[in-house]
Design a protein around this motif. Structure first.
Motif, PDB file in Angstrom:
ATOM      1  N   LYS A 178       0.834  -1.202   0.000  1.00 16.82           N
ATOM      2  CA  LYS A 178       0.000   0.000   0.000  1.00 16.82           C
ATOM      3  C   LYS A 178       0.870   1.255   0.000  1.00 16.82           C
ATOM      4  O   LYS A 178       0.561   2.233  -0.691  1.00 16.82           O
ATOM      5  CB  LYS A 178      -0.924  -0.017   1.208  1.00 16.82           C
ATOM      6  CG  LYS A 178      -2.009  -1.092   1.136  1.00 16.82           C
ATOM      7  CD  LYS A 178      -2.859  -1.101   2.395  1.00 16.82           C
ATOM      8  CE  LYS A 178      -3.922  -2.208   2.321  1.00 16.82           C
ATOM      9  NZ  LYS A 178      -4.741  -2.278   3.566  1.00 16.82           N
ATOM     10  N   VAL A 179       1.946   1.214   0.792  1.00 15.06           N
ATOM     11  CA  VAL A 179       2.864   2.352   0.823  1.00 15.06           C
ATOM     12  C   VAL A 179       3.491   2.557  -0.555  1.00 15.06           C
ATOM     13  O   VAL A 179       3.670   3.691  -1.022  1.00 15.06           O
ATOM     14  CB  VAL A 179       3.959   2.153   1.888  1.00 15.06           C
ATOM     15  CG1 VAL A 179       5.018   3.254   1.800  1.00 15.06           C
ATOM     16  CG2 VAL A 179       3.353   2.130   3.280  1.00 15.06           C
ATOM     17  N   LEU A 180       3.800   1.455  -1.241  1.00 11.14           N
ATOM     18  CA  LEU A 180       4.405   1.544  -2.576  1.00 11.14           C
ATOM     19  C   LEU A 180       3.414   2.144  -3.578  1.00 11.14           C
ATOM     20  O   LEU A 180       3.810   2.895  -4.479  1.00 11.14           O
ATOM     21  CB  LEU A 180       4.865   0.162  -3.028  1.00 11.14           C
ATOM     22  CG  LEU A 180       5.719   0.096  -4.300  1.00 11.14           C
ATOM     23  CD1 LEU A 180       6.929   1.023  -4.198  1.00 11.14           C
ATOM     24  CD2 LEU A 180       6.170  -1.340  -4.567  1.00 11.14           C
ATOM     25  N   VAL A 181       2.145   1.824  -3.425  1.00 13.92           N
ATOM     26  CA  VAL A 181       1.114   2.430  -4.278  1.00 13.92           C
ATOM     27  C   VAL A 181       1.064   3.940  -4.043  1.00 13.92           C
ATOM     28  O   VAL A 181       1.006   4.736  -4.997  1.00 13.92           O
ATOM     29  CB  VAL A 181      -0.265   1.795  -4.012  1.00 13.92           C
ATOM     30  CG1 VAL A 181      -1.368   2.595  -4.715  1.00 13.92           C
ATOM     31  CG2 VAL A 181      -0.289   0.345  -4.486  1.00 13.92           C
ATOM     32  N   VAL A 232       9.682  11.188   1.928  1.00 19.22           N
ATOM     33  CA  VAL A 232       9.221  10.735   3.239  1.00 19.22           C
ATOM     34  C   VAL A 232       8.537   9.374   3.121  1.00 19.22           C
ATOM     35  O   VAL A 232       8.791   8.451   3.909  1.00 19.22           O
ATOM     36  CB  VAL A 232       8.273  11.773   3.875  1.00 19.22           C
ATOM     37  CG1 VAL A 232       7.602  11.194   5.129  1.00 19.22           C
ATOM     38  CG2 VAL A 232       9.031  13.046   4.234  1.00 19.22           C
ATOM     39  N   VAL A 233       7.665   9.239   2.129  1.00 14.43           N
ATOM     40  CA  VAL A 233       6.978   7.959   1.919  1.00 14.43           C
ATOM     41  C   VAL A 233       7.988   6.879   1.528  1.00 14.43           C
ATOM     42  O   VAL A 233       7.860   5.717   1.944  1.00 14.43           O
ATOM     43  CB  VAL A 233       5.885   8.109   0.834  1.00 14.43           C
ATOM     44  CG1 VAL A 233       5.268   6.752   0.493  1.00 14.43           C
ATOM     45  CG2 VAL A 233       4.805   9.068   1.314  1.00 14.43           C
ATOM     46  N   LEU A 234       9.001   7.258   0.766  1.00 18.20           N
ATOM     47  CA  LEU A 234      10.053   6.302   0.403  1.00 18.20           C
ATOM     48  C   LEU A 234      10.765   5.798   1.662  1.00 18.20           C
ATOM     49  O   LEU A 234      11.084   4.606   1.773  1.00 18.20           O
ATOM     50  CB  LEU A 234      11.054   6.961  -0.547  1.00 18.20           C
ATOM     51  CG  LEU A 234      12.197   6.091  -1.071  1.00 18.20           C
ATOM     52  CD1 LEU A 234      11.657   4.896  -1.859  1.00 18.20           C
ATOM     53  CD2 LEU A 234      13.139   6.914  -1.944  1.00 18.20           C
ATOM     54  N   ALA A 235      11.000   6.690   2.622  1.00 16.13           N
ATOM     55  CA  ALA A 235      11.632   6.291   3.879  1.00 16.13           C
ATOM     56  C   ALA A 235      10.728   5.338   4.659  1.00 16.13           C
ATOM     57  O   ALA A 235      11.196   4.349   5.241  1.00 16.13           O
ATOM     58  CB  ALA A 235      11.948   7.531   4.715  1.00 16.13           C
ATOM     59  N   VAL A 236       9.426   5.621   4.656  1.00 14.06           N
ATOM     60  CA  VAL A 236       8.472   4.729   5.333  1.00 14.06           C
ATOM     61  C   VAL A 236       8.491   3.358   4.682  1.00 14.06           C
ATOM     62  O   VAL A 236       8.439   2.324   5.380  1.00 14.06           O
ATOM     63  CB  VAL A 236       7.049   5.332   5.283  1.00 14.06           C
ATOM     64  CG1 VAL A 236       6.014   4.330   5.813  1.00 14.06           C
ATOM     65  CG2 VAL A 236       6.993   6.628   6.076  1.00 14.06           C
ATOM     66  N   GLN A 252      18.754  -3.130  -3.220  1.00 16.11           N
ATOM     67  CA  GLN A 252      19.515  -2.447  -4.276  1.00 16.11           C
ATOM     68  C   GLN A 252      18.596  -1.559  -5.108  1.00 16.11           C
ATOM     69  O   GLN A 252      18.947  -0.410  -5.441  1.00 16.11           O
ATOM     70  CB  GLN A 252      20.208  -3.477  -5.164  1.00 16.11           C
ATOM     71  CG  GLN A 252      21.380  -4.185  -4.492  1.00 16.11           C
ATOM     72  CD  GLN A 252      21.971  -5.290  -5.337  1.00 16.11           C
ATOM     73  OE1 GLN A 252      21.293  -5.859  -6.213  1.00 16.11           O
ATOM     74  NE2 GLN A 252      23.224  -5.632  -5.094  1.00 16.11           N
ATOM     75  N   ARG A 253      17.436  -2.063  -5.455  1.00 15.97           N
ATOM     76  CA  ARG A 253      16.477  -1.261  -6.209  1.00 15.97           C
ATOM     77  C   ARG A 253      16.033  -0.046  -5.391  1.00 15.97           C
ATOM     78  O   ARG A 253      15.876   1.058  -5.923  1.00 15.97           O
ATOM     79  CB  ARG A 253      15.252  -2.116  -6.578  1.00 15.97           C
ATOM     80  CG  ARG A 253      15.558  -3.236  -7.567  1.00 15.97           C
ATOM     81  CD  ARG A 253      14.419  -4.259  -7.587  1.00 15.97           C
ATOM     82  NE  ARG A 253      14.753  -5.416  -8.405  1.00 15.97           N
ATOM     83  CZ  ARG A 253      14.301  -5.634  -9.622  1.00 15.97           C
ATOM     84  NH1 ARG A 253      13.478  -4.762 -10.179  1.00 15.97           N
ATOM     85  NH2 ARG A 253      14.644  -6.701 -10.299  1.00 15.97           N
ATOM     86  N   TYR A 254      15.817  -0.262  -4.102  1.00 15.27           N
ATOM     87  CA  TYR A 254      15.415   0.816  -3.199  1.00 15.27           C
ATOM     88  C   TYR A 254      16.490   1.898  -3.136  1.00 15.27           C
ATOM     89  O   TYR A 254      16.189   3.095  -3.172  1.00 15.27           O
ATOM     90  CB  TYR A 254      15.169   0.205  -1.822  1.00 15.27           C
ATOM     91  CG  TYR A 254      14.775   1.201  -0.755  1.00 15.27           C
ATOM     92  CD1 TYR A 254      13.511   1.784  -0.748  1.00 15.27           C
ATOM     93  CD2 TYR A 254      15.662   1.531   0.272  1.00 15.27           C
ATOM     94  CE1 TYR A 254      13.136   2.683   0.244  1.00 15.27           C
ATOM     95  CE2 TYR A 254      15.294   2.426   1.269  1.00 15.27           C
ATOM     96  CZ  TYR A 254      14.038   2.993   1.255  1.00 15.27           C
ATOM     97  OH  TYR A 254      13.677   3.890   2.230  1.00 15.27           O
TER      98      TYR A 254
END
Length: 325
Positions: A178-181, A232-236, A252-254
């Motif tokens: 969900k966070v990724l969406v 910020v969402v990326l950090a979450v 690695q992708r992250y």
């Protein structure tokens, strides 16, 4: 002779060819926006003032005392590059179709491949509308934004060449997905906000083009603010990866998303501080394409569809059974 029979006569694409076609698709779809930005920052958007012809009565540039020759050829060259992109898109379809003939389970691969020529045709039509509308800022924005899903789909196509077609098995928890969406939605929000900054900025593609009548400072603040929310969402999302002990490949992708997004943010800040120089605009557009690539790459890396089954041709017996059916 049916088209399917003709395609079946083609050599089976090796794993290297499949990967090369996938990478070429990503490069071609990402390059559409970059070359368009070159046209815009050089003021060549109406170098060919009509469409599909360059000038009334001619598909190619001809001398016109009211149009700069260099700008004519810049715009015309950009149109011709569409031909190269169509070739890449056609190769994607042929490659996927040839694979499907030997491996009937690979229908998803062919569907993804067909989005390439379909998207290019849509882009060409939108480009024509943009020219006929005399580069109104909102038509330029739509023209650019239409290319962004093509980049995403090209990344999915590249991944599809490397994976199977089993139902997607998530590699992160439901909350992580969900966070990724949300991260993906924010990515497009950042891109949309960026087009408004462009619409109010100095590079319109032609000196007579109407601009977005809004304070560019406020638009730039909204654009950068959305990027901060994206980070910020990326950090979450990273916390979610820590929670499940994600695989090295996912990390690695992250990391690539962080690197590209931060570089894009720095580039945008420097570009704005320097008064939006032309060359930096095109690099910023390239950066936006790279943000889409790495975000899509992270998306595909968080689920597993099983091993790829189409690196090599199907055994002769399987091919005969497929033909018989």
């Amino acid at each position: 002779m049916p088209l399917r029979s003709l395609i079946a006569r083609l050599p089976y694409p090796t794993a290297g060819v499949q990967q090369a076609v996938g990478i070429a698709s990503v490069v071609a779809m990402g390059g559409i926006g970059v070359t368009g930005s070159v046209v815009r920052v050089t003021g060549s958007g109406l170098g060919c003032p009509t469409w599909p012809q360059c000038v009334p009565g001619s598909l190619v540039p001809v001398h016109d005392p009211g149009i700069d020759v260099a700008r004519q050829w810049i715009e015309f060259s950009n149109r011709m590059l569409t031909g190269a992109v169509i070739v890449v898109a056609a190769l994607a379809v042929l490659t996927a179709w040839r694979i499907l003939i030997d491996h009937p389970s690979r229908k998803r691969l062919l569907v993804l491949a067909w989005t390439m020529p379909g998207g290019v045709v849509l882009q060409a039509v939108l480009g024509g509308i943009t020219v006929l509308a005399k580069l109104e800022w909102w038509t330029v924005a739509i023209h650019f934004l239409a290319s962004t899903p093509l980049i995403w789909l090209a990344v999915l196509l590249l991944k599809a060449f490397r994976e199977g077609d089993e139902p997607a098995r998530p590699l992160v928890p439901a909350l992580g997905r969900k966070v990724l969406v949300v991260l993906t939605v924010l990515m497009w929000a950042v891109l949309i906000a960026g087009t408004t900054v462009t619409g109010a900025g100095p590079h319109s593609g032609d000196i007579h083009t109407h601009r977005l009548d809004a304070p560019i400072e406020k638009l730039a603040q909204a654009h950068s603010g959305l990027l901060i929310v994206y980070l910020v969402v990326l950090a979450v999302f990273g916390l979610q990866l820590m929670r499940v002990g994600a695989a090295k490949g996912v990390w690695q992708r992250y990391a690539w998303v962080w690197g590209v997004a931060l570089a894009q943010g720095v580039l945008g800040t420097v570009q704005y501080a320097l008064g939006v120089p032309e060359a930096m605009v095109s690099f910023h557009v390239l950066g936006s394409a790279l943000v889409i690539v790495v975000t899509a790459n992270l998306w595909t890396g968080t689920r597993d569809r099983g091993p790829v089954v189409s690196r090599t041709p199907a055994p002769p017996v399987e091919q005969e059974l497929t033909s018989a059916s």
